[in-house]
Design a protein around this motif. Structure first.
Motif, PDB file in Angstrom:
ATOM      1  N   ASN A   1       3.756  76.885 -43.862  1.00 32.71           N
ATOM      2  CA  ASN A   1       4.312  76.277 -45.100  1.00 32.71           C
ATOM      3  C   ASN A   1       5.044  76.968 -46.013  1.00 32.71           C
ATOM      4  O   ASN A   1       5.359  78.171 -45.751  1.00 32.71           O
ATOM      5  CB  ASN A   1       2.821  75.374 -45.770  1.00 32.71           C
ATOM      6  CG  ASN A   1       1.923  76.661 -46.055  1.00 32.71           C
ATOM      7  OD1 ASN A   1       2.257  77.628 -46.870  1.00 32.71           O
ATOM      8  ND2 ASN A   1       0.567  76.852 -45.640  1.00 32.71           N
ATOM      9  N   ASN A   2       5.092  76.429 -47.088  1.00 33.58           N
ATOM     10  CA  ASN A   2       6.162  77.112 -48.214  1.00 33.58           C
ATOM     11  C   ASN A   2       5.504  78.404 -48.783  1.00 33.58           C
ATOM     12  O   ASN A   2       6.273  79.554 -49.176  1.00 33.58           O
ATOM     13  CB  ASN A   2       6.403  76.025 -49.513  1.00 33.58           C
ATOM     14  CG  ASN A   2       7.320  75.317 -48.972  1.00 33.58           C
ATOM     15  OD1 ASN A   2       8.211  75.231 -48.132  1.00 33.58           O
ATOM     16  ND2 ASN A   2       7.313  73.944 -49.993  1.00 33.58           N
TER      17      ASN A   2
ATOM     18  N   ARG B   1       6.505  81.008 -45.895  1.00 34.23           N
ATOM     19  CA  ARG B   1       7.907  81.146 -46.107  1.00 34.23           C
ATOM     20  C   ARG B   1       8.113  81.972 -47.346  1.00 34.23           C
ATOM     21  O   ARG B   1       9.087  82.747 -47.297  1.00 34.23           O
ATOM     22  CB  ARG B   1       8.589  79.667 -45.854  1.00 34.23           C
ATOM     23  CG  ARG B   1       8.701  78.938 -44.616  1.00 34.23           C
ATOM     24  CD  ARG B   1       9.444  77.840 -44.424  1.00 34.23           C
ATOM     25  NE  ARG B   1       8.874  76.509 -45.201  1.00 34.23           N
ATOM     26  CZ  ARG B   1       8.192  75.873 -44.427  1.00 34.23           C
ATOM     27  NH1 ARG B   1       7.956  76.092 -43.151  1.00 34.23           N
ATOM     28  NH2 ARG B   1       7.537  74.739 -44.954  1.00 34.23           N
TER      29      ARG B   1
ATOM     30  N   ALA C   1       1.245  77.314 -51.682  1.00 33.06           N
ATOM     31  CA  ALA C   1       2.440  76.838 -51.364  1.00 33.06           C
ATOM     32  C   ALA C   1       3.118  76.265 -52.818  1.00 33.06           C
ATOM     33  O   ALA C   1       4.335  76.169 -52.823  1.00 33.06           O
ATOM     34  CB  ALA C   1       2.443  75.374 -50.589  1.00 33.06           C
TER      35      ALA C   1
ATOM     36  N   PRO D   1       6.357  80.321 -53.908  1.00 30.67           N
ATOM     37  CA  PRO D   1       7.889  80.492 -53.883  1.00 30.67           C
ATOM     38  C   PRO D   1       8.576  80.933 -55.270  1.00 30.67           C
ATOM     39  O   PRO D   1       9.749  81.381 -54.960  1.00 30.67           O
ATOM     40  CB  PRO D   1       8.141  78.925 -53.592  1.00 30.67           C
ATOM     41  CG  PRO D   1       7.171  78.301 -52.980  1.00 30.67           C
ATOM     42  CD  PRO D   1       5.709  79.062 -53.601  1.00 30.67           C
TER      43      PRO D   1
END
Length: 237
Positions: free
Chosen positions: A66-67, A70, A222, A226
């Motif tokens: 998932n984010n 990542r 998530a 980011p």
């Protein structure tokens, strides 16, 4: 800058992997956890234990990073990133993280229960979960088992030492998605704080670490990870 991430089940839960501690949806909800995650359970019922872990091995292959995963991988463009994970999945690696230390082992590695040698042979196909499957045999006559840490077993020396080094040499430690109650892994943030290294906790729920952490964020992995690097100046003052 060296950044060390300590990840737990919460980050993978956002990819659809049930946490072991979720009473209603956890993978252990309908199974005696000691029976399928201890050396005694393996000795008494290897076919049952092997079937359980083999199904989870194939199940994990259909789960995507998932984010949160990542974002951690993307941080490698700006810092030296080390990932210490309590998870037995490979989502950090599949997201692109290069330095990942599995302190509780991995569902994607297998070894002999007698000679300890790594198993690289074929795994039985398992399109549907079944109650029992005979594990493969090693050339030495031992049985092939998942390379995960069961109750009462020691953590893998190499992964643990790399984890300690990653924490003690970090400029920042980010603890994400972990209950902070499973030792010795839960002691790593305490080790960082004792050395004056800032620790940021990311977890929707309060944990035993929340009060001690430099910053404790009630957000999901998530959602928070980011943009975390951009927020560091305001978070750490």
């Amino acid at each position: 800058m060296q950044l060390t991430v300590l990840s737990g089940a919460g980050i993978s839960a956002e990819s659809g992997v049930p946490t072991f501690r979720d009473v209603e949806t956890g993978l252990w909800a309908k199974v005696d956890p000691y029976e399928i995650s201890s050396a005694e359970g393996w000795r008494d019922h290897p076919e049952k234990v092997w079937a359980w872990y083999l199904w989870r091995h194939y199940l994990m292959q259909n789960v995507e990073p998932n984010n949160g995963h990542r974002a951690v991988a993307a941080w490698q463009d700006y810092a030296e990133v080390h990932v210490v994970t309590q998870n037995v999945d490979d989502l950090h690696e599949r997201a692109g993280s290069r330095r990942v230390y599995h302190v509780h082992g991995s569902l994607f590695q297998f070894r002999c229960d007698r000679c300890e040698g790594e198993y690289r042979g074929e795994l039985p196909a398992m399109p549907e979960p079944v109650e029992a499957v005979s594990p493969p045999e090693c050339e030495c006559g031992g049985l092939v088992r998942p390379n995960v840490v069961w109750f009462g077993e020691a953590l893998p020396d190499d992964a643990w030492q790399k984890s300690v080094d990653a924490v003690t040499h970090a400029d920042l430690v980010v603890v994400v998605g972990t209950s902070s109650i499973v030792y010795p892994a839960a002691g790593l943030p305490e080790l960082a704080l004792a050395q004056g290294i800032p620790v940021i906790e990311v977890n929707p729920e309060r944990t035993p670490l929340s009060d001690a952490a430099t910053v404790s964020m009630r957000e999901t992995a998530a959602g928070a990870l980011p943009g975390l690097l951009q927020r560091l100046p305001s978070l750490l003052g």
